[in-house]
Design an enzyme around this catalytic site. Structure first.
Site, PDB file in Angstrom:
ATOM      1  N   GLY A  11       4.622  -9.320   9.747  1.00 47.04           N
ATOM      2  CA  GLY A  11       3.248  -8.947   9.409  1.00 47.04           C
ATOM      3  C   GLY A  11       2.905  -7.512   9.733  1.00 47.04           C
ATOM      4  O   GLY A  11       1.794  -7.059   9.492  1.00 47.04           O
ATOM      5  N   ARG A  12       3.847  -6.807  10.351  1.00 47.67           N
ATOM      6  CA  ARG A  12       3.594  -5.436  10.811  1.00 47.67           C
ATOM      7  C   ARG A  12       2.328  -5.406  11.648  1.00 47.67           C
ATOM      8  O   ARG A  12       2.171  -6.228  12.515  1.00 47.67           O
ATOM      9  CB  ARG A  12       3.504  -4.475   9.615  1.00 47.67           C
ATOM     10  CG  ARG A  12       4.852  -4.111   9.077  1.00 47.67           C
ATOM     11  CD  ARG A  12       4.896  -2.652   8.588  1.00 47.67           C
ATOM     12  NE  ARG A  12       6.262  -2.308   8.282  1.00 47.67           N
ATOM     13  CZ  ARG A  12       6.805  -2.337   7.067  1.00 47.67           C
ATOM     14  NH1 ARG A  12       6.075  -2.662   6.017  1.00 47.67           N
ATOM     15  NH2 ARG A  12       8.063  -2.021   6.889  1.00 47.67           N
TER      16      ARG A  12
ATOM     17  N   ARG B 230      10.248 -14.116   3.616  1.00 46.19           N
ATOM     18  CA  ARG B 230      10.161 -13.394   2.335  1.00 46.19           C
ATOM     19  C   ARG B 230      11.014 -14.028   1.247  1.00 46.19           C
ATOM     20  O   ARG B 230      10.974 -13.578   0.091  1.00 46.19           O
ATOM     21  CB  ARG B 230      10.611 -11.939   2.535  1.00 46.19           C
ATOM     22  CG  ARG B 230       9.706 -11.191   3.479  1.00 46.19           C
ATOM     23  CD  ARG B 230       9.679  -9.712   3.302  1.00 46.19           C
ATOM     24  NE  ARG B 230      10.868  -9.064   2.863  1.00 46.19           N
ATOM     25  CZ  ARG B 230      11.301  -7.891   3.323  1.00 46.19           C
ATOM     26  NH1 ARG B 230      10.613  -7.295   4.291  1.00 46.19           N
ATOM     27  NH2 ARG B 230      12.359  -7.323   2.840  1.00 46.19           N
TER      28      ARG B 230
ATOM     29  N   ARG C 279       8.890 -28.214  26.514  1.00 43.81           N
ATOM     30  CA  ARG C 279       9.168 -26.773  26.524  1.00 43.81           C
ATOM     31  C   ARG C 279       8.009 -25.943  25.961  1.00 43.81           C
ATOM     32  O   ARG C 279       7.179 -26.448  25.213  1.00 43.81           O
ATOM     33  CB  ARG C 279      10.387 -26.486  25.629  1.00 43.81           C
ATOM     34  CG  ARG C 279      11.685 -26.847  26.280  1.00 43.81           C
ATOM     35  CD  ARG C 279      12.825 -26.694  25.288  1.00 43.81           C
ATOM     36  NE  ARG C 279      14.105 -26.783  25.968  1.00 43.81           N
ATOM     37  CZ  ARG C 279      15.261 -26.971  25.357  1.00 43.81           C
ATOM     38  NH1 ARG C 279      15.304 -27.110  24.048  1.00 43.81           N
ATOM     39  NH2 ARG C 279      16.378 -27.025  26.053  1.00 43.81           N
TER      40      ARG C 279
ATOM     41  N   ASP D 271       0.817  -1.229   0.000  1.00 41.44           N
ATOM     42  CA  ASP D 271       0.000   0.000   0.000  1.00 41.44           C
ATOM     43  C   ASP D 271       0.848   1.276   0.000  1.00 41.44           C
ATOM     44  O   ASP D 271       0.510   2.244  -0.688  1.00 41.44           O
ATOM     45  CB  ASP D 271      -1.020  -0.001   1.147  1.00 41.44           C
ATOM     46  CG  ASP D 271      -0.390  -0.222   2.506  1.00 41.44           C
ATOM     47  OD1 ASP D 271       0.833  -0.482   2.579  1.00 41.44           O
ATOM     48  OD2 ASP D 271      -1.121  -0.138   3.513  1.00 41.44           O
TER      49      ASP D 271
ATOM     50  N   ILE E 138       3.842  -9.768   2.136  1.00 40.72           N
ATOM     51  CA  ILE E 138       3.602 -10.920   2.999  1.00 40.72           C
ATOM     52  C   ILE E 138       2.591 -10.566   4.089  1.00 40.72           C
ATOM     53  O   ILE E 138       1.981 -11.449   4.669  1.00 40.72           O
ATOM     54  CB  ILE E 138       4.901 -11.470   3.643  1.00 40.72           C
ATOM     55  CG1 ILE E 138       5.540 -10.451   4.590  1.00 40.72           C
ATOM     56  CG2 ILE E 138       5.871 -11.944   2.582  1.00 40.72           C
ATOM     57  CD1 ILE E 138       6.582 -11.064   5.505  1.00 40.72           C
ATOM     58  N   ASP E 139       2.413  -9.266   4.368  1.00 40.10           N
ATOM     59  CA  ASP E 139       1.503  -8.850   5.442  1.00 40.10           C
ATOM     60  C   ASP E 139       0.029  -9.057   5.051  1.00 40.10           C
ATOM     61  O   ASP E 139      -0.837  -9.108   5.918  1.00 40.10           O
ATOM     62  CB  ASP E 139       1.728  -7.377   5.793  1.00 40.10           C
ATOM     63  CG  ASP E 139       3.183  -7.077   6.129  1.00 40.10           C
ATOM     64  OD1 ASP E 139       3.926  -8.028   6.442  1.00 40.10           O
ATOM     65  OD2 ASP E 139       3.572  -5.900   6.060  1.00 40.10           O
TER      66      ASP E 139
HETATM   67  O1  F6P Z   1       5.993  -5.314   5.094  1.00 40.55           O
HETATM   68  C1  F6P Z   1       6.720  -6.481   4.926  1.00 40.55           C
HETATM   69  C2  F6P Z   1       7.663  -6.717   6.078  1.00 40.55           C
HETATM   70  O2  F6P Z   1       8.324  -7.944   5.864  1.00 40.55           O
HETATM   71  C3  F6P Z   1       7.012  -6.694   7.458  1.00 40.55           C
HETATM   72  O3  F6P Z   1       6.294  -7.855   7.748  1.00 40.55           O
HETATM   73  C4  F6P Z   1       8.216  -6.444   8.328  1.00 40.55           C
HETATM   74  O4  F6P Z   1       7.862  -5.812   9.538  1.00 40.55           O
HETATM   75  C5  F6P Z   1       9.044  -5.507   7.481  1.00 40.55           C
HETATM   76  O5  F6P Z   1       8.645  -5.692   6.137  1.00 40.55           O
HETATM   77  C6  F6P Z   1      10.528  -5.722   7.578  1.00 40.55           C
HETATM   78  O6  F6P Z   1      11.160  -4.714   6.845  1.00 40.55           O
HETATM   79  P1  F6P Z   1      12.708  -4.713   6.503  1.00 40.55           P
HETATM   80  O7  F6P Z   1      12.907  -5.617   5.330  1.00 40.55           O
HETATM   81  O8  F6P Z   1      12.983  -3.294   6.184  1.00 40.55           O
HETATM   82  O9  F6P Z   1      13.440  -5.215   7.708  1.00 40.55           O
END
Ligand code: F6P
Length: 360
Positions: free
Chosen positions: A185-186, A287, A177, A117, A141-142
């Site tokens: 996922g932010r 990713r 454990r 977005d 991925i989010d």
């Molecule tokens: O928005 C995709 C994402 O992988 C999030 O899930 C994660 O918080 C962020 O990007 C990580 O960003 P960077 O690659 O800058 O560490």
């Protein structure tokens, strides 16, 4: 076949699996179906900002083997808003005009922008300002972009997180454990809730449902009392308490980002319950690598649909996956509709119905 066109394609924002599959589909459809030329632009808008603009013609031969390749062959960046671009002297400069000029210098008839977005909002602003014929393709991925059920990369991330849970399951049981898996996922908990259900987690923590540490510890004790000697927890990086407290990591340069919630929870659990607890942080593994079949399928369908939109002269739109069909919506509509996990939705109800604890 219609008039000859020269179209550009770029990938913007964080990478994910499936981006190369989109590039491959765009080149195949544009070249084979329409006889057009496709220019691959390097490093997102940085390639258009550079002089000469950094772009190369993409031939079928170059993209044919890309279906299973991770990353993006074009490179990407998730830094440097072109409207407030960080300069070497520390100042911020509006460099949008250079990017727009780059598009026109390349004599492009249209541009396909693959992004989340944030990237799509920036690309649209550039398009409006500079007469760029833009078509957007959602990836992240989010999976938090409104109006599309799938964004490219999400399904692969869920597969990876699910496989991690499957593996952790056995070692958790062997050692009695608590195992915590921290996922990305932010602010959206889509990866955690999907992988958590698919991977049989006992506790799923997502940003949309505030958690209470006491209740998590209670759940672990309750399992122990019923003879279950281990507990599998999946936690989204941005979960928060009822007071809105989140856990972030700050590096030695003072830069903060999400991360560390797994270790934080482990400390709390060890202190309060006294059970051995270990943490796995999946990070960028979510990713990387080969895309899942579903991501490849969606990527291919999106690539073809984006080229067809250009053929129809329909711009300022983003392709979407809705009810098993590829459709398109105005980019503004897609950006306006942030999609978080619905706390009353199917997946949350499914998790609760399975006795999975959601932290509240
Ligand atoms: O928005 C995709 C994402 O992988 C999030 O899930 C994660 O918080 C962020 O990007 C990580 O960003 P960077 O690659 O800058 O560490």
């Amino acid at each position: 076949m219609g008039e000859h066109k020269r179209i550009g394609i770029l990938t913007s924002g964080g990478d994910c699996s499936g981006l190369n599959a989109v590039i491959r589909a765009v080149v195949h459809c544009a070249v084979n179906t329409y006889g057009w030329e496709v220019l691959g632009i390097r490093q997102a808008t940085l390639g258009l900002m550079a002089r000469p603009p950094q772009a190369t013609t993409l031939e079928i031969d170059q993209v044919d083997s890309l279906l299973t390749a991770g990353g993006t062959m074009l490179g990407t960046t998730n830094k440097g808003d072109p409207f407030a671009f960080p300069m070497a002297d520390g100042s911020l400069c509006d460099r949008s005009a250079e990017i727009i000029a780059g598009y026109h210098e390349l004599n492009l008839d249209a541009l396909i922008g693959i992004g989340g977005d944030g990237s799509l909002a920036i690309l649209r602003r550039l398009a409006q300002q500079g007469g760029i014929n833009l078509v957007g393709i959602p990836k992240t991925i989010d999976n938090d972009i409104g109006v599309t059920e799938h964004a490219i990369g999400f399904d692969t991330a869920v597969n990876i997180a699910t496989e991690a849970l499957d593996r952790l399951h056995f070692t958790a049981a062997s050692h009695s454990r608590v195992m915590i898996l921290e996922v990305m996922g932010r602010d959206a908990g889509h990866i955690a809730i999907a992988a958590g259900i698919a991977g049989g987690a006992d506790v799923i923590l997502i940003p949309e449902i505030p958690y209470t540490i006491d209740h998590i510890c209670y759940k672990i004790k309750e399992r122990q009392e019923t003879g279950k000697n281990y507990c599998l927890i999946i936690v989204s990086e941005a979960v928060r308490t009822h007071d809105g407290e989140i856990v972030t990591m700050t590096n030695r340069l003072g830069q903060s980002r999400y991360g560390g919630i797994g270790e934080y929870l482990a400390d709390q659990i060890i202190q309060r319950v006294g059970v051995e607890t270990r943490v796995t942080v999946l990070g960028h593994i979510q990713r990387g690598g080969t895309a899942s079949p579903l991501d490849r399928l969606v990527a291919t369908a999106f690539g073809v649909a984006a080229v067809n939109l250009i053929a129809e002269g329909k711009y300022d739109r983003m392709v979407t996956w809705q009810n098993r069909q590829v459709l398109s919506v105005p980019i503004t509509e897609a950006i306006a509709q942030y999609s978080a996990v619905d706390p009353n939705g199917t997946l949350v109800k499914t998790a609760r119905g399975m006795g999975i604890y959601l932290g509240d």
